[in-house]
Design a protein around this motif. Structure first.
Motif, PDB file in Angstrom:
ATOM      1  N   LEU A 235       0.814  -1.214   0.000  1.00 23.99           N
ATOM      2  CA  LEU A 235       0.000   0.000   0.000  1.00 23.99           C
ATOM      3  C   LEU A 235       0.850   1.268   0.000  1.00 23.99           C
ATOM      4  O   LEU A 235       0.334   2.358  -0.254  1.00 23.99           O
ATOM      5  CB  LEU A 235      -0.921   0.021   1.232  1.00 23.99           C
ATOM      6  CG  LEU A 235      -1.904  -1.150   1.392  1.00 23.99           C
ATOM      7  CD1 LEU A 235      -2.742  -0.969   2.644  1.00 23.99           C
ATOM      8  CD2 LEU A 235      -2.792  -1.264   0.160  1.00 23.99           C
ATOM      9  N   LEU A 236       2.155   1.132   0.262  1.00 26.69           N
ATOM     10  CA  LEU A 236       3.001   2.317   0.438  1.00 26.69           C
ATOM     11  C   LEU A 236       4.182   2.314  -0.526  1.00 26.69           C
ATOM     12  O   LEU A 236       4.766   1.261  -0.804  1.00 26.69           O
ATOM     13  CB  LEU A 236       3.507   2.376   1.886  1.00 26.69           C
ATOM     14  CG  LEU A 236       4.470   3.515   2.260  1.00 26.69           C
ATOM     15  CD1 LEU A 236       4.182   3.991   3.680  1.00 26.69           C
ATOM     16  CD2 LEU A 236       5.935   3.066   2.135  1.00 26.69           C
ATOM     17  N   GLU A 237       4.521   3.512  -1.001  1.00 28.15           N
ATOM     18  CA  GLU A 237       5.716   3.711  -1.828  1.00 28.15           C
ATOM     19  C   GLU A 237       6.485   4.908  -1.278  1.00 28.15           C
ATOM     20  O   GLU A 237       5.905   5.983  -1.070  1.00 28.15           O
ATOM     21  CB  GLU A 237       5.342   3.970  -3.284  1.00 28.15           C
ATOM     22  CG  GLU A 237       6.562   4.237  -4.179  1.00 28.15           C
ATOM     23  CD  GLU A 237       6.180   4.642  -5.595  1.00 28.15           C
ATOM     24  OE1 GLU A 237       7.104   4.894  -6.395  1.00 28.15           O
ATOM     25  OE2 GLU A 237       4.970   4.724  -5.888  1.00 28.15           O
ATOM     26  N   VAL A 238       7.772   4.730  -1.030  1.00 26.98           N
ATOM     27  CA  VAL A 238       8.620   5.838  -0.593  1.00 26.98           C
ATOM     28  C   VAL A 238       9.049   6.627  -1.823  1.00 26.98           C
ATOM     29  O   VAL A 238       9.663   6.079  -2.742  1.00 26.98           O
ATOM     30  CB  VAL A 238       9.860   5.329   0.168  1.00 26.98           C
ATOM     31  CG1 VAL A 238      10.780   6.503   0.507  1.00 26.98           C
ATOM     32  CG2 VAL A 238       9.448   4.593   1.439  1.00 26.98           C
ATOM     33  N   ILE A 239       8.740   7.911  -1.857  1.00 28.96           N
ATOM     34  CA  ILE A 239       9.123   8.790  -2.965  1.00 28.96           C
ATOM     35  C   ILE A 239      10.451   9.469  -2.656  1.00 28.96           C
ATOM     36  O   ILE A 239      11.378   9.467  -3.471  1.00 28.96           O
ATOM     37  CB  ILE A 239       8.031   9.839  -3.244  1.00 28.96           C
ATOM     38  CG1 ILE A 239       6.664   9.169  -3.426  1.00 28.96           C
ATOM     39  CG2 ILE A 239       8.393  10.677  -4.471  1.00 28.96           C
ATOM     40  CD1 ILE A 239       6.601   8.172  -4.551  1.00 28.96           C
ATOM     41  N   GLU A 240      10.562  10.040  -1.486  1.00 23.73           N
ATOM     42  CA  GLU A 240      11.790  10.706  -1.024  1.00 23.73           C
ATOM     43  C   GLU A 240      11.967  10.418   0.466  1.00 23.73           C
ATOM     44  O   GLU A 240      10.983  10.158   1.180  1.00 23.73           O
ATOM     45  CB  GLU A 240      11.695  12.222  -1.250  1.00 23.73           C
ATOM     46  CG  GLU A 240      11.672  12.626  -2.715  1.00 23.73           C
ATOM     47  CD  GLU A 240      11.545  14.146  -2.879  1.00 23.73           C
ATOM     48  OE1 GLU A 240      11.240  14.839  -1.873  1.00 23.73           O
ATOM     49  OE2 GLU A 240      11.749  14.629  -3.996  1.00 23.73           O
ATOM     50  N   PRO A 241      13.222  10.441   0.941  1.00 23.85           N
ATOM     51  CA  PRO A 241      14.472  10.747   0.223  1.00 23.85           C
ATOM     52  C   PRO A 241      14.929   9.570  -0.638  1.00 23.85           C
ATOM     53  O   PRO A 241      14.521   8.418  -0.390  1.00 23.85           O
ATOM     54  CB  PRO A 241      15.460  11.011   1.358  1.00 23.85           C
ATOM     55  CG  PRO A 241      14.934  10.223   2.514  1.00 23.85           C
ATOM     56  CD  PRO A 241      13.452  10.246   2.394  1.00 23.85           C
ATOM     57  N   LEU A 242      15.764   9.859  -1.591  1.00 23.67           N
ATOM     58  CA  LEU A 242      16.190   8.856  -2.555  1.00 23.67           C
ATOM     59  C   LEU A 242      16.949   7.714  -1.897  1.00 23.67           C
ATOM     60  O   LEU A 242      16.760   6.544  -2.262  1.00 23.67           O
ATOM     61  CB  LEU A 242      17.059   9.506  -3.641  1.00 23.67           C
ATOM     62  CG  LEU A 242      17.544   8.573  -4.760  1.00 23.67           C
ATOM     63  CD1 LEU A 242      16.350   7.949  -5.478  1.00 23.67           C
ATOM     64  CD2 LEU A 242      18.438   9.341  -5.738  1.00 23.67           C
ATOM     65  N   ASP A 243      17.819   8.022  -0.935  1.00 26.31           N
ATOM     66  CA  ASP A 243      18.602   6.950  -0.304  1.00 26.31           C
ATOM     67  C   ASP A 243      17.694   5.989   0.475  1.00 26.31           C
ATOM     68  O   ASP A 243      17.940   4.780   0.514  1.00 26.31           O
ATOM     69  CB  ASP A 243      19.697   7.534   0.603  1.00 26.31           C
ATOM     70  CG  ASP A 243      19.129   8.420   1.715  1.00 26.31           C
ATOM     71  OD1 ASP A 243      17.960   8.841   1.604  1.00 26.31           O
ATOM     72  OD2 ASP A 243      19.866   8.683   2.683  1.00 26.31           O
ATOM     73  N   MET A 244      16.615   6.499   1.072  1.00 24.50           N
ATOM     74  CA  MET A 244      15.670   5.616   1.760  1.00 24.50           C
ATOM     75  C   MET A 244      14.900   4.764   0.750  1.00 24.50           C
ATOM     76  O   MET A 244      14.657   3.581   0.987  1.00 24.50           O
ATOM     77  CB  MET A 244      14.696   6.425   2.621  1.00 24.50           C
ATOM     78  CG  MET A 244      13.696   5.563   3.391  1.00 24.50           C
ATOM     79  SD  MET A 244      12.614   6.532   4.468  1.00 24.50           S
ATOM     80  CE  MET A 244      13.795   6.983   5.759  1.00 24.50           C
ATOM     81  N   ARG A 245      14.534   5.366  -0.381  1.00 23.45           N
ATOM     82  CA  ARG A 245      13.836   4.622  -1.431  1.00 23.45           C
ATOM     83  C   ARG A 245      14.709   3.466  -1.927  1.00 23.45           C
ATOM     84  O   ARG A 245      14.233   2.333  -2.096  1.00 23.45           O
ATOM     85  CB  ARG A 245      13.485   5.567  -2.576  1.00 23.45           C
ATOM     86  CG  ARG A 245      12.750   4.910  -3.744  1.00 23.45           C
ATOM     87  CD  ARG A 245      12.463   5.948  -4.832  1.00 23.45           C
ATOM     88  NE  ARG A 245      11.901   5.304  -6.008  1.00 23.45           N
ATOM     89  CZ  ARG A 245      10.602   5.099  -6.201  1.00 23.45           C
ATOM     90  NH1 ARG A 245       9.734   5.497  -5.273  1.00 23.45           N
ATOM     91  NH2 ARG A 245      10.158   4.520  -7.302  1.00 23.45           N
TER      92      ARG A 245
END
Length: 298
Positions: free
Chosen positions: A274-284
């Motif tokens: 259900l979730l997508e990390v957009i930012e920060p890039l290093d966490m993505r």
């Protein structure tokens, strides 16, 4: 001791309205003469207390007497009772007794505005015992020992000087000076087991050290998340409304600041697809690497 006895006499009279001096003397294990001296003290303090003779007689208060409003206003009385009632979250056994006594003194028949229970299902008795022991250790400044499981599952035996109980983000924590590590630490209560209060006392330390230690642990990370419409039930529970943007397709974009640490990845993964990390890039990228590592296991 006399002050406690005077307070108890008022409480008894407010509860029973009439009681004999002999019954009070037997209750407090003092002489009848001592009880009458207590009654004189209460009368001189302006409390409308009197004695009546004959059958059914005894020591009484005037009907409808309430604790002097000049001492505490109506609002202040309610605030005290509400504050005590909110302490039910700690399940401290003495809270109900104090609440009942003050309700009687203030002549408040129905005080029931809040009920809070943060304990997991079926753990009420265990949690109450934990809170009682930790609270007593804090107040009496006694060292406690316990087994502790870190976020990585590592078990260690800790000996600490307990300072403060804190409720934060749906969990209880103990702030303490850890004698095992010789520094201030914050322990999650649910990871503590076999808690033992030792007879060893400890001296008061500079609590500012604990505050500074906590500040260094709270590095904030600005994140941007996309959460699908099916995750709506969690979005408004876990994020501030001003951080949430509802998109045309029903999904949500969340821009928030969260504490860093290993815990955040476990939290984000709890949303599943259900979730997508957009930012920060290093966490993505880190999320992607962890997903790949999980896939390799299958």
């Amino acid at each position: 001791m006399q002050i406690n006895r005077l307070f108890e006499i008022i409480y008894i009279l407010l509860s029973k309205r009439t009681i004999t001096a002999r019954a009070l003397a037997e209750r407090f294990e003092v002489s009848v003469r001592t009880i009458y001296r207590d009654i004189d003290i209460l009368s001189s303090a302006g409390i409308p207390i009197y004695a009546s003779q004959g059958k059914g007689g005894g020591i009484s208060l005037l009907e409808d007497y309430v604790l002097d409003k000049s001492v505490l206003s109506e609002r202040e009385q309610n605030e005290i009772l509400y504050a005590l009632q909110s302490l039910s979250i700690t399940q401290a056994p003495e809270t109900d007794m104090v609440l009942a006594k003050l309700s009687t003194l203030f002549n408040k028949k129905r005080i029931n505005w809040i009920e809070v229970d943060f304990s997991p299902w079926g753990s009420e008795k265990k949690r109450a015992c934990q809170f009682t022991m930790i609270k007593e250790a804090i107040l009496s400044r006694r060292i406690i020992e316990f087994n502790y499981f870190s976020s990585s599952g590592e078990k260690s035996i800790r000996k600490v000087e307990p300072q403060k109980l804190v409720f934060k983000v749906n969990a209880w924590y103990l702030q303490a000076f850890c004698l095992t590590r010789n520094t201030y630490r914050t322990f999650k209560i649910t990871r503590m087991s076999d808690i033992l209060m030792t007879p060893a006392p400890f001296s008061k330390r500079n609590f500012e050290g604990l505050k500074e230690n906590n500040q260094t642990q709270k590095t904030q990370i600005d994140i941007c998340l996309n959460i699908s419409a099916e995750g709506a039930y969690r979005v408004y529970d876990e994020f501030d409304e001003e951080d949430i943007t509802k998109n045309k397709d029903g999904s949500y974009t969340v821009n928030a600041s969260m504490p860093g640490g290993e815990w955040i990845y476990n939290y984000l993964f709890s949303y599943g697809p259900l979730l997508e990390v957009i930012e920060p890039l290093d966490m993505r990228l880190e999320m992607k690497n962890r997903i790949e590592a999980m896939m390799n296991k299958y």
